[in-house]
Write a protein that holds these residues in place. Structure first.
Motif, PDB file in Angstrom:
ATOM      1  N   GLU A 183       1.089  -1.258   0.020  1.00  0.00           N
ATOM      2  CA  GLU A 183       0.243   0.033  -0.002  1.00  0.00           C
ATOM      3  C   GLU A 183       0.986   1.154   0.026  1.00  0.00           C
ATOM      4  OE1 GLU A 183      -2.591   0.095   3.312  1.00  0.00           O
ATOM      5  OE2 GLU A 183      -3.867  -1.456   2.536  1.00  0.00           O
ATOM      6  N   PRO A 184       0.577   2.177  -0.775  1.00  0.00           N
ATOM      7  CA  PRO A 184       1.364   3.282  -0.869  1.00  0.00           C
ATOM      8  C   PRO A 184       1.196   4.210   0.542  1.00  0.00           C
ATOM      9  CG  PRO A 184      -0.630   3.649  -2.048  1.00  0.00           C
ATOM     10  CD  PRO A 184      -0.587   2.435  -1.648  1.00  0.00           C
ATOM     11  N   GLY A 185       2.105   5.108   0.891  1.00  0.00           N
ATOM     12  CA  GLY A 185       1.981   6.052   1.991  1.00  0.00           C
ATOM     13  C   GLY A 185       1.310   7.274   1.588  1.00  0.00           C
ATOM     14  N   TYR A 186       0.927   8.143   2.632  1.00  0.00           N
ATOM     15  CA  TYR A 186       0.460   9.474   2.647  1.00  0.00           C
ATOM     16  C   TYR A 186       0.893  10.147   3.514  1.00  0.00           C
ATOM     17  CZ  TYR A 186      -2.962   7.619  -1.039  1.00  0.00           C
ATOM     18  OH  TYR A 186      -3.396   6.962  -2.215  1.00  0.00           O
ATOM     19  N   ARG A 187       1.404  11.435   2.936  1.00  0.00           N
ATOM     20  CA  ARG A 187       1.500  12.694   4.027  1.00  0.00           C
ATOM     21  C   ARG A 187       0.383  13.725   4.155  1.00  0.00           C
ATOM     22  NH1 ARG A 187       6.530  12.239   1.150  1.00  0.00           N
ATOM     23  NH2 ARG A 187       8.553  11.571   2.592  1.00  0.00           N
ATOM     24  N   PHE A 188       0.389  14.195   5.239  1.00  0.00           N
ATOM     25  CA  PHE A 188      -0.666  15.508   5.397  1.00  0.00           C
ATOM     26  C   PHE A 188       0.151  16.596   5.836  1.00  0.00           C
ATOM     27  CE2 PHE A 188      -3.954  17.591   7.691  1.00  0.00           C
ATOM     28  CZ  PHE A 188      -5.030  17.634   6.962  1.00  0.00           C
ATOM     29  N   GLY A 189       0.419  17.421   4.916  1.00  0.00           N
ATOM     30  CA  GLY A 189       1.328  18.604   5.268  1.00  0.00           C
ATOM     31  C   GLY A 189       2.853  18.119   5.538  1.00  0.00           C
ATOM     32  N   ASP A 190       3.120  18.608   6.739  1.00  0.00           N
ATOM     33  CA  ASP A 190       4.469  18.063   7.156  1.00  0.00           C
ATOM     34  C   ASP A 190       4.688  16.871   7.977  1.00  0.00           C
ATOM     35  OD1 ASP A 190       5.342  20.309   6.103  1.00  0.00           O
ATOM     36  OD2 ASP A 190       5.281  21.535   7.715  1.00  0.00           O
ATOM     37  N   ALA A 191       3.278  16.306   8.372  1.00  0.00           N
ATOM     38  CA  ALA A 191       3.223  15.121   9.095  1.00  0.00           C
ATOM     39  C   ALA A 191       2.851  13.802   8.298  1.00  0.00           C
ATOM     40  CB  ALA A 191       2.076  15.545  10.054  1.00  0.00           C
ATOM     41  N   LEU A 192       3.189  12.780   8.699  1.00  0.00           N
ATOM     42  CA  LEU A 192       3.068  11.260   8.162  1.00  0.00           C
ATOM     43  C   LEU A 192       1.468  10.980   8.528  1.00  0.00           C
ATOM     44  CD1 LEU A 192       4.280   8.988   6.386  1.00  0.00           C
ATOM     45  CD2 LEU A 192       4.793   8.026   8.724  1.00  0.00           C
ATOM     46  N   LEU A 193       0.617  10.825   7.458  1.00  0.00           N
ATOM     47  CA  LEU A 193      -0.479  10.390   7.629  1.00  0.00           C
ATOM     48  C   LEU A 193      -0.844   8.862   7.872  1.00  0.00           C
ATOM     49  CD1 LEU A 193      -3.566  11.021   7.746  1.00  0.00           C
ATOM     50  CD2 LEU A 193      -3.757  11.141   5.524  1.00  0.00           C
ATOM     51  N   ARG A 194      -0.104   8.262   6.819  1.00  0.00           N
ATOM     52  CA  ARG A 194      -0.017   6.674   6.760  1.00  0.00           C
ATOM     53  C   ARG A 194       1.413   6.193   6.402  1.00  0.00           C
ATOM     54  NH1 ARG A 194      -4.081   3.067   3.223  1.00  0.00           N
ATOM     55  NH2 ARG A 194      -2.436   3.473   1.614  1.00  0.00           N
ATOM     56  N   PRO A 195       2.034   5.306   6.874  1.00  0.00           N
ATOM     57  CA  PRO A 195       3.385   4.740   6.281  1.00  0.00           C
ATOM     58  C   PRO A 195       2.968   3.809   5.307  1.00  0.00           C
ATOM     59  CG  PRO A 195       2.997   3.743   8.354  1.00  0.00           C
ATOM     60  CD  PRO A 195       1.755   4.819   8.330  1.00  0.00           C
ATOM     61  N   ALA A 196       3.800   3.708   4.196  1.00  0.00           N
ATOM     62  CA  ALA A 196       3.765   2.791   3.213  1.00  0.00           C
ATOM     63  C   ALA A 196       3.922   1.430   3.837  1.00  0.00           C
ATOM     64  CB  ALA A 196       4.643   2.919   1.871  1.00  0.00           C
ATOM     65  N   LYS A 197       3.115   0.533   3.615  1.00  0.00           N
ATOM     66  CA  LYS A 197       3.111  -0.931   3.621  1.00  0.00           C
ATOM     67  C   LYS A 197       3.998  -1.713   2.586  1.00  0.00           C
ATOM     68  CE  LYS A 197      -0.935  -1.184   6.357  1.00  0.00           C
ATOM     69  NZ  LYS A 197      -2.386  -2.143   6.409  1.00  0.00           N
ATOM     70  N   VAL A 198       5.279  -2.241   2.982  1.00  0.00           N
ATOM     71  CA  VAL A 198       6.207  -2.768   2.183  1.00  0.00           C
ATOM     72  C   VAL A 198       6.706  -4.159   2.364  1.00  0.00           C
ATOM     73  CG1 VAL A 198       6.954  -0.376   1.518  1.00  0.00           C
ATOM     74  CG2 VAL A 198       8.156  -1.442   3.347  1.00  0.00           C
ATOM     75  N   VAL A 199       7.418  -4.481   1.600  1.00  0.00           N
ATOM     76  CA  VAL A 199       8.134  -5.809   1.707  1.00  0.00           C
ATOM     77  C   VAL A 199       9.682  -5.751   1.215  1.00  0.00           C
ATOM     78  CG1 VAL A 199       8.497  -8.296   0.749  1.00  0.00           C
ATOM     79  CG2 VAL A 199       6.314  -7.429   0.759  1.00  0.00           C
ATOM     80  N   VAL A 200      10.635  -6.061   2.262  1.00  0.00           N
ATOM     81  CA  VAL A 200      12.023  -5.424   2.424  1.00  0.00           C
ATOM     82  C   VAL A 200      12.706  -6.585   1.960  1.00  0.00           C
ATOM     83  CG1 VAL A 200      13.625  -4.424   3.766  1.00  0.00           C
ATOM     84  CG2 VAL A 200      11.267  -3.766   4.172  1.00  0.00           C
ATOM     85  N   GLY A 201      13.926  -6.453   1.132  1.00  0.00           N
ATOM     86  CA  GLY A 201      14.674  -7.493   0.727  1.00  0.00           C
ATOM     87  C   GLY A 201      15.779  -7.772   1.900  1.00  0.00           C
ATOM     88  N   SER A 202      16.047  -9.170   1.762  1.00  0.00           N
ATOM     89  CA  SER A 202      17.056  -9.406   3.034  1.00  0.00           C
ATOM     90  C   SER A 202      18.115 -10.424   2.430  1.00  0.00           C
ATOM     91  CB  SER A 202      16.588 -10.246   4.174  1.00  0.00           C
ATOM     92  OG  SER A 202      17.464 -10.702   5.159  1.00  0.00           O
ATOM     93  N   TYR A 203      19.358 -10.097   2.324  1.00  0.00           N
ATOM     94  CA  TYR A 203      20.474 -10.603   1.575  1.00  0.00           C
ATOM     95  C   TYR A 203      21.329 -11.311   2.856  1.00  0.00           C
ATOM     96  CZ  TYR A 203      24.657 -11.525  -0.842  1.00  0.00           C
ATOM     97  OH  TYR A 203      25.863 -12.409  -1.220  1.00  0.00           O
ATOM     98  N   ALA A 204      21.413 -12.779   2.421  1.00  0.00           N
ATOM     99  CA  ALA A 204      22.356 -13.418   3.478  1.00  0.00           C
ATOM    100  C   ALA A 204      23.466 -13.876   2.482  1.00  0.00           C
ATOM    101  CB  ALA A 204      21.730 -14.540   3.981  1.00  0.00           C
ATOM    102  N   LYS A 205      24.810 -13.692   3.134  1.00  0.00           N
ATOM    103  CA  LYS A 205      25.824 -14.318   2.206  1.00  0.00           C
ATOM    104  C   LYS A 205      26.072 -16.035   2.130  1.00  0.00           C
ATOM    105  CE  LYS A 205      30.818 -13.719   2.046  1.00  0.00           C
ATOM    106  NZ  LYS A 205      31.982 -13.051   2.537  1.00  0.00           N
ATOM    107  N   PRO A 206      25.996 -16.420   1.248  1.00  0.00           N
ATOM    108  CA  PRO A 206      25.962 -17.818   1.230  1.00  0.00           C
ATOM    109  C   PRO A 206      27.292 -18.316   1.923  1.00  0.00           C
ATOM    110  CG  PRO A 206      26.723 -17.070  -1.031  1.00  0.00           C
ATOM    111  CD  PRO A 206      26.301 -15.830  -0.244  1.00  0.00           C
ATOM    112  N   ALA A 207      26.951 -19.401   2.586  1.00  0.00           N
ATOM    113  CA  ALA A 207      28.154 -20.090   3.456  1.00  0.00           C
ATOM    114  C   ALA A 207      28.885 -20.947   2.543  1.00  0.00           C
ATOM    115  CB  ALA A 207      27.710 -20.866   4.677  1.00  0.00           C
ATOM    116  N   GLU A 208      30.357 -20.686   2.824  1.00  0.00           N
ATOM    117  CA  GLU A 208      31.351 -21.400   1.950  1.00  0.00           C
ATOM    118  C   GLU A 208      31.228 -22.887   2.351  1.00  0.00           C
ATOM    119  OE1 GLU A 208      34.811 -19.363   2.181  1.00  0.00           O
ATOM    120  OE2 GLU A 208      34.134 -17.489   1.424  1.00  0.00           O
TER     121      GLU A 208
END
Length: 202
Positions: free
Chosen positions: A130-155
């Protein structure tokens, strides 16, 4: 004994001085400013509440557009979406997208994480729910997101076998030499002992 003139002077009300008038005028101006400030705050809270109630409606319109396959229905819903966005903008709500941005907990609400193979995508928004929205200088609603997570492969762990007593230890450099194709064909060691064969005419 008091004379008549003195009694009349005592009966007359005293006129207020300039300090009292200035103090009363200052209190009146402060009260007026407080009332105006409270009215502006009430108006801003009312707009914020109205915009907050319209955001889920706009989210449902976006979901309907994504799920629909009819071009005419999509065109109609996009028209409704533009009208809703115009109403929200007139009330001071501004939409912002987070796809591809670096994750910021003050602006983004991480729903889940997704494993990524590219280290450049670590802690970046790989998908937006979902997108986020600002109301003036305040945050009205944060954006709902999926965050990438990188794990270094084990040798892989290299385990060297333990030497067996009584057997010679092989040189590991022998196994590292690449195989080379012989440049000249091998000579037949029995060529000198072979009898010449007679070719048949037929």
């Amino acid at each position: 004994m008091h004379t008549l003139s003195s009694m009349m002077n005592d009966a007359e009300p005293k006129s207020p001085d300039r300090a009292d008038l200035a103090r009363a005028l200052g209190e009146l101006e402060a009260a007026k400013a407080r009332v105006e400030r409270d009215a502006k705050q009430v108006l801003a809270d009312t707009r914020k509440k109205l915009v907050g109630e319209l955001l889920p409606v706009l989210d449902n319109v976006d979901r309907a557009i994504a799920a629909s396959t009819e071009p005419s229905a999509i065109a109609g819903m996009q028209l409704v979406k533009r009208q809703l966005e115009a109403v929200l903008a007139s009330y001071g709500a501004v939409r912002f997208d987070a796809a591809g941005a670096v994750f910021d907990p003050q602006l983004h609400d991480a729903i889940t994480t997704l494993p990524v193979t590219d280290p450049e995508q670590h802690r970046k928004v790989v998908d937006q729910i979902e997108p986020g929205y600002r109301f003036g200088d305040a945050l009205l609603r944060p954006a709902k997101v999926v965050v990438g997570s990188y794990a270094k492969p084990a040798e892989p762990e290299v385990i060297e076998p333990e030497p067996i007593p009584g057997l010679p230890r092989l040189d590991p450099r022998f196994f590292q030499r690449p195989y080379r194709q012989p440049t000249q064909p091998a000579r037949d060691p029995f060529a000198a002992f072979r009898l010449p064969t007679r070719r048949s005419r037929w």
